[in-house]
Design an enzyme around this catalytic site. Structure first.
Site, PDB file in Angstrom:
ATOM      1  N   ILE A 192       0.821  -1.219   0.000  1.00  0.00           N
ATOM      2  CA  ILE A 192       0.000   0.000   0.000  1.00  0.00           C
ATOM      3  C   ILE A 192       0.850   1.261   0.000  1.00  0.00           C
ATOM      4  O   ILE A 192       0.306   2.381  -0.039  1.00  0.00           O
ATOM      5  CB  ILE A 192      -0.950   0.017   1.209  1.00  0.00           C
TER       6      ILE A 192
ATOM      7  N   GLU B 117       5.282   2.912  -0.650  1.00  0.00           N
ATOM      8  CA  GLU B 117       6.714   2.677  -0.799  1.00  0.00           C
ATOM      9  C   GLU B 117       7.414   4.025  -0.882  1.00  0.00           C
ATOM     10  O   GLU B 117       6.907   4.977  -1.467  1.00  0.00           O
ATOM     11  CB  GLU B 117       6.996   1.858  -2.060  1.00  0.00           C
ATOM     12  N   GLY B 118       8.587   4.119  -0.241  1.00  0.00           N
ATOM     13  CA  GLY B 118       9.347   5.355  -0.252  1.00  0.00           C
ATOM     14  C   GLY B 118      10.801   5.102   0.032  1.00  0.00           C
ATOM     15  O   GLY B 118      11.289   3.969  -0.066  1.00  0.00           O
TER      16      GLY B 118
ATOM     17  N   TYR C 134      12.208   5.154   2.835  1.00  0.00           N
ATOM     18  CA  TYR C 134      12.364   4.388   4.077  1.00  0.00           C
ATOM     19  C   TYR C 134      12.203   2.900   3.860  1.00  0.00           C
ATOM     20  O   TYR C 134      12.682   2.077   4.613  1.00  0.00           O
ATOM     21  CB  TYR C 134      11.332   4.863   5.101  1.00  0.00           C
TER      22      TYR C 134
ATOM     23  N   ILE D 118       5.504  -0.539   2.662  1.00  0.00           N
ATOM     24  CA  ILE D 118       4.433  -0.755   3.645  1.00  0.00           C
ATOM     25  C   ILE D 118       3.438  -1.734   3.041  1.00  0.00           C
ATOM     26  O   ILE D 118       2.988  -1.565   1.899  1.00  0.00           O
ATOM     27  CB  ILE D 118       3.725   0.578   4.006  1.00  0.00           C
TER      28      ILE D 118
ATOM     29  N   ASP E 247      10.148  16.067  10.108  1.00  0.00           N
ATOM     30  CA  ASP E 247       9.735  15.725   8.736  1.00  0.00           C
ATOM     31  C   ASP E 247       8.212  15.793   8.634  1.00  0.00           C
ATOM     32  O   ASP E 247       7.554  14.849   8.203  1.00  0.00           O
ATOM     33  CB  ASP E 247      10.257  14.345   8.346  1.00  0.00           C
TER      34      ASP E 247
END
Length: 809
Positions: A536, A538-539, A541, A544, A652
């Site tokens: 669901i 993605e980045g 980090y 997910i 952030d």
């Protein structure tokens, strides 16, 4: 009389435009049974059709398609003239070629060549898709129209298709070319080339070549028979035949002259003694009719005899028929035999009696006068005939002179009009030259002033550069001193830091931790072995996944273990979220330390960023929900900044890190780069807590002072909160949003900038929120408001007026 042929075979000739178009000269004549046929003109078959194409593919595509449909089986050859650019774009502006270096110009010319080849390949692909093979002929010229004319001459092009004007200029009444290039090619191209001018897929005009003109003139002769002439002969030949017929004498001559000139000429009857043509029965002196008339008018013979006292002398036959008494114009009298002379000139009534001498003398005198009168009438008729002929010639010459005079007057009028137009164009040209010279003078003055300004600017730049170098040296000196002081401070605080760590460890041991540890196998089972359909988010980090863990729907965040910051971010989030609880903080359910995996509560409405963008066609957030989210975000930030013994700065803050649950309650998450500030870390100059760190976060939301000083403070979160508040108001991107809202407030048109999908904003509250957000976005952190005492005081009553959260957006 001359015989005129009733049929003419007239061959066409090129007519001189200065001659009278009514005067036509036949090239060849034939009799009724002799018809001469010219051999047909042989026209060379064109094996190629050249199509002129330009840089604009969209404008020239219709011309190429027209040529493909009308090629008639000919091979298509694309003709292109490349005009090198005289201004070269460089660093966001354009420079003339003369001001750039050779390698820069050469590189740009290579780029132009590649673009030209790419364009010609696209034209060729259009023809290939139509099943037609193509050739390409191109050249480089400073003038496109002159280049086309030169290519026509070099390659002996017999047929060319080119555009007449831009497609937007096309109309059904368009019959001539409109563009300057097409007009120049129309006038300057060699005569052997046939040019078809096309506009928007329609043939507008055709300039025939020299061979085509000859074929057209042969097919449509200019000399045709006069429809009023029944014999089919030209009027000039018919006039000549009539003139030849006038030379013959008789009634035909008189009737012909009367028909030509519209005059009726009286003729002498056949029984008159003064006819134009002598007759045998009327001009002989001794005719029977004359003598019978004389006998009836004379007295009887016996009366004459008795009345005459002298002896009667008988006239001799020769005296009666002597030439002196005869008609001098008579031709038949001399041609008669001698016996006939005596028989016809001496009637019986005269020979039998004696004629009175006086009467005879009178008769003889009358005969002489009649002969003289006939001679005079004949001479007068000749003079009249000559006068009529001269009159006809004069009338003909007068008509010719009138025609020539009218033609000369027409030419004179045309020349005068052309001269007037030329004078007017010359005046306009002089006026234009004066205007251009005035503009040139103004431009030169402006250029000189700009050069002076540039010189002064260059001098100022040099001075500023010197000042900047001095400031840099001074700054480096201050930095070195600061580093030395910081080293001394760090050495002095080592003992106190050890004491703090021991106190924190003691306090952490007593603080409850609300999370569970899960094994990696449980995580795999919950995500169906990390099925991509369950991902669901993605980045940077990590990823997910949505999963079902111990009969609970959760969001599983897998940090990048191979990253150097992965373990530290994992430990940071565990330390913060396992010890804090707030209604607007994400709930950390557990973790898998061996794989750096965090397990959160699942929020079905995604992030605030997804809702602002209406991702997956979700309904937009209402203005009431947006105000409540702003108040909730302010509440959780006040909670983090005011923790006992230390303050937590998120670092952030952005819409992507604010999650929305099923009841549209906001949840702040992603504490991977947050910092914990203790009271002893405050600087001596002010009481604001800060932490020196490398700039981290997202541009657009990051505090500008972090980039310059590297200090992270609670005021940094206030700046990010102000940007998010502006996004809730306008729905726009974070980049330059503060500047747009500032201009809208200054111009009084904030209402046009508000997000209309949120509904009708209450304008008073929107203005109040905009001013509050602009205070939060101040560049100097000292001018930013306090969240607890100033921002919350504005948002709390607004939140109360919006009601409790509900399930609809």
């Amino acid at each position: 009389m001359a015989v005129v042929s009733p049929m003419l075979d007239v061959m066409p000739q090129q007519t001189n435009p200065t001659r009278n178009p009514q005067i036509e000269i036949p090239r060849m004549m034939a009799t009724r049974h002799e018809i001469v046929e010219e051999p047909p003109v042989q026209v060379a078959v064109q094996d190629k059709m050249y199509v002129a194409v330009g840089k604009e593919l969209k404008e020239n595509k219709s011309t190429v398609l027209w040529a493909l449909h009308n090629s008639g089986g000919r091979k298509i050859c694309l003709l292109h003239v490349h005009e090198p650019g005289q201004w070269i774009p460089l660093m966001g502006t354009k420079f003339p070629v003369s001001q750039l270096e050779e390698h820069q110009v050469k590189a740009y010319r290579e780029t132009e060549k590649q673009d030209m080849n790419k364009l010609l390949r696209e034209y060729s692909m259009i023809c290939e898709r139509a099943g037609v093979s193509t050739d390409v002929v191109h050249t480089t010229k400073d003038s496109i129209d002159k280049g086309i004319v030169e290519l026509i001459s070099q390659h002996s092009i017999k047929m060319l298709v080119m555009g007449a004007a831009a497609d937007k200029h096309y109309s059904r009444k368009m019959m001539q070319t409109k563009s300057k290039k097409a007009t120049y090619v129309h006038l300057q191209a060699p005569l052997f080339c046939r040019i078809l001018f096309v506009c928007k897929g329609h043939l507008v005009h055709t300039r025939e070549g020299r061979l085509e003109r000859i074929r057209t003139e042969v097919a449509s002769p200019t000399l045709q028979a006069n429809p009023n002439n029944e014999t089919g002969q030209p009027s000039s030949l018919r006039s000549r035949s009539v003139t030849e017929g006038l030379t013959s004498s008789g009634p035909d001559y008189r009737r012909a002259r009367s028909d030509i000139h519209g005059m009726r000429i009286s003729t002498f009857s056949s029984d008159s003694s003064e006819g134009l043509t002598p007759h045998r029965s009327s001009n002989t002196l001794g005719s029977f009719n004359d003598w019978e008339e004389i006998s009836r008018s004379c007295p009887p013979l016996n009366s004459l005899t008795s009345s005459c006292s002298s002896p009667v002398v008988m006239a001799n036959d020769s005296d009666l028929t002597s030439p002196a008494r005869a008609d001098p114009g008579s031709e038949s009298h001399a041609m008669l035999p001698k016996e006939d002379h005596h028989r016809h000139s001496s009637p019986p009534s005269v020979l039998e009696g004696v004629m009175d001498c006086e009467l005879y003398d009178q008769l003889e005198q009358a005969m002489v006068e009649a002969a003289t009168s006939r001679q005079e009438a004949f001479e007068q008729s000749k003079r009249r005939r000559k006068a009529e002929k001269d009159a006809i010639d004069a009338i003909r010459r007068a008509k010719t002179s009138e025609s020539l005079h009218a033609e000369e007057m027409r030419k004179r009028k045309e020349y005068e009009e052309a001269l007037a137009r030329g004078r007017e164009e010359l005046e306009n040209m002089k006026r234009h030259v004066d205007e251009v010279m005035e503009e040139l003078r103004i431009a030169q003055e402006h250029k000189s002033s700009l050069e002076n300004q540039i010189a002064s600017s260059n001098q100022m730049i040099l001075e500023l550069e010197q000042k900047m170098f001095s400031a840099v040296e001074l700054l480096q000196k201050y930095k070195k001193e600061r580093d030395d002081l910081q080293v001394e401070r760090d050495e002095a605080l080592e003992v106190s830091e050890l004491r703090k760590k021991q106190a924190e460890e003691a306090s952490n041991a007593l603080t409850p931790q609300f999370f569970s540890e899960f094994s990696f196998s449980e995580i795999e089972e919950a995500t169906c072995n990390f099925d991509q359909s369950l991902k669901i988010g993605e980045g940077g980090y990590g990823s997910i996944y949505k999963g079902l863990l111990r009969h609970t729907q959760v969001a599983i965040k897998m940090l990048k273990s191979n990253s150097s910051q992965g373990p530290s971010e994992f430990q940071q989030e565990v330390n913060i979220l396992s010890k804090l609880r707030h209604p607007n903080l994400v709930t950390l359910i557990g973790a898998c330390p061996e794989s750096c995996i965090l397990v959160y509560e699942y929020y079905p409405n995604g992030s605030l960023e997804d809702r602002l963008l209406c991702k997956n066609n979700t309904p937009p957030l209402t203005w009431q929900t947006r105000i409540r989210i702003a108040a909730e975000l302010c509440s959780v930030l006040v909670f983090l900044h005011s923790c006992k013994h230390h303050s937590i700065v998120h670092g952030d803050l952005k819409p992507a890190n604010i999650l929305i649950d099923a009841n549209h309650v906001s949840k702040l998450g992603d504490f991977g780069i947050c910092r914990v500030l203790t009271r002893d870390e405050s600087s001596s100059s002010n009481t604001t807590l800060c932490h020196r760190t490398n700039p981290k976060g997202t541009l657009g939301y990051m505090d500008p002072e972090i980039l310059s000083s590297g200090e992270l403070t609670p005021k940094s979160d206030v700046y990010s909160f102000g940007i998010i508040l502006l996004q809730l108001l306008t729905g726009k991107s974070a980049v330059w949003i503060a500047r747009e809202v500032r201009c809208a407030l200054h111009n009084g048109n904030l209402k046009n900038l508000l997000d209309s999908t949120a509904g009708d904003w209450p304008f008073v509250q929107a203005i109040q929120l905009a001013h509050l957000a602009m205070r939060c976005c101040e560049i100097d952190r000292r001018n930013r408001p306090d969240l607890a005492s100033e921002v919350w005081r504005v948002l709390e009553p607004m939140k109360a007026s919006c009601g409790s959260p509900h399930r609809s957006g």
